[in-house]
Design a protein around this motif. Structure first.
Motif, short mmCIF file in Angstrom:
data_model
loop_
_atom_site.label_atom_id
_atom_site.label_comp_id
_atom_site.label_asym_id
_atom_site.label_seq_id
_atom_site.Cartn_x
_atom_site.Cartn_y
_atom_site.Cartn_z
N UNK A 102 0.80 -1.24 0.00
CA UNK A 102 0.00 0.00 0.00
C UNK A 102 0.82 1.28 0.00
N UNK A 103 2.15 1.19 -0.12
CA UNK A 103 2.96 2.38 -0.26
C UNK A 103 2.85 2.89 -1.70
N UNK A 104 3.25 4.13 -1.90
CA UNK A 104 3.18 4.75 -3.21
C UNK A 104 4.59 5.01 -3.73
N UNK A 105 4.79 4.75 -5.01
CA UNK A 105 6.07 4.96 -5.67
C UNK A 105 5.84 5.89 -6.86
N UNK A 106 6.69 6.88 -7.02
CA UNK A 106 6.57 7.83 -8.12
C UNK A 106 7.79 7.71 -9.04
N UNK A 107 7.53 7.74 -10.34
CA UNK A 107 8.61 7.68 -11.32
C UNK A 107 8.23 8.37 -12.61
N UNK A 108 9.11 8.29 -13.60
CA UNK A 108 8.82 8.85 -14.91
C UNK A 108 9.34 7.89 -15.98
N UNK A 109 8.78 7.99 -17.17
CA UNK A 109 9.18 7.11 -18.27
C UNK A 109 8.72 7.71 -19.59
N UNK A 110 9.21 7.14 -20.69
CA UNK A 110 8.70 7.52 -22.00
C UNK A 110 7.79 6.44 -22.58
N UNK A 111 7.64 5.31 -21.86
CA UNK A 111 6.76 4.22 -22.29
C UNK A 111 6.08 3.65 -21.04
N UNK A 112 4.91 4.15 -20.74
CA UNK A 112 4.24 3.84 -19.48
C UNK A 112 3.91 2.35 -19.32
N UNK A 113 3.29 1.75 -20.30
CA UNK A 113 2.90 0.34 -20.17
C UNK A 113 4.12 -0.57 -20.03
N UNK A 114 5.14 -0.31 -20.81
CA UNK A 114 6.37 -1.10 -20.71
C UNK A 114 7.00 -0.97 -19.33
N UNK A 115 7.01 0.25 -18.80
CA UNK A 115 7.64 0.49 -17.49
C UNK A 115 6.91 -0.24 -16.38
N UNK A 116 5.60 -0.27 -16.42
CA UNK A 116 4.83 -0.99 -15.40
C UNK A 116 5.13 -2.48 -15.47
N UNK A 117 5.22 -3.01 -16.67
CA UNK A 117 5.57 -4.43 -16.84
C UNK A 117 6.95 -4.72 -16.27
N UNK A 118 7.89 -3.83 -16.52
CA UNK A 118 9.26 -3.99 -16.00
C UNK A 118 9.24 -4.01 -14.47
N UNK A 119 8.49 -3.08 -13.87
CA UNK A 119 8.36 -3.07 -12.41
C UNK A 119 7.81 -4.41 -11.92
N UNK A 120 6.74 -4.88 -12.54
CA UNK A 120 6.09 -6.11 -12.07
C UNK A 120 6.90 -7.37 -12.33
N UNK A 121 7.88 -7.30 -13.22
CA UNK A 121 8.79 -8.44 -13.43
C UNK A 121 9.94 -8.41 -12.42
N UNK A 122 9.95 -7.40 -11.55
CA UNK A 122 11.02 -7.29 -10.56
C UNK A 122 12.29 -6.69 -11.11
N UNK A 123 12.21 -6.05 -12.26
CA UNK A 123 13.39 -5.46 -12.91
C UNK A 123 13.37 -3.94 -12.84
#
Length: 82
Positions: free
Chosen positions: A12-33
């Protein structure tokens, strides 16, 4: 186009970031990378994002969001949902 985003982690914590490809970045986060912070708090869910025209604008906005209190971030998230 760049995106500034807020993820809600499994704890339930919040993490803030930036990217140029939002969907790809979320997938990368969820793969643990993604960010070290999110790796230990999977899965993550996108709860907020906004567009920025330049990388500089995205980084500036990311910094301002990171400085917000949790309550302020929750208000930002709620405003986008309405």
């Amino acid at each position: 186009m760049y995106y500034v985003y807020v993820l809600q982690c499994a704890d339930k914590t919040l993490y803030t970031g930036y990217t140029d490809d939002l969907q790809k970045r979320i997938k990368v986060h969820n793969r643990g990378k993604g960010a070290k912070y999110t790796r230990a708090r999977l899965p993550v869910t996108l709860v907020y994002y906004e567009e920025a025209e330049t990388k500089s604008m995205a980084l500036s906005r990311e910094y301002r969001i990171k400085k917000m209190t949790r309550r302020q971030k929750e208000t930002l998230i709620s405003a986008q949902m309405n």
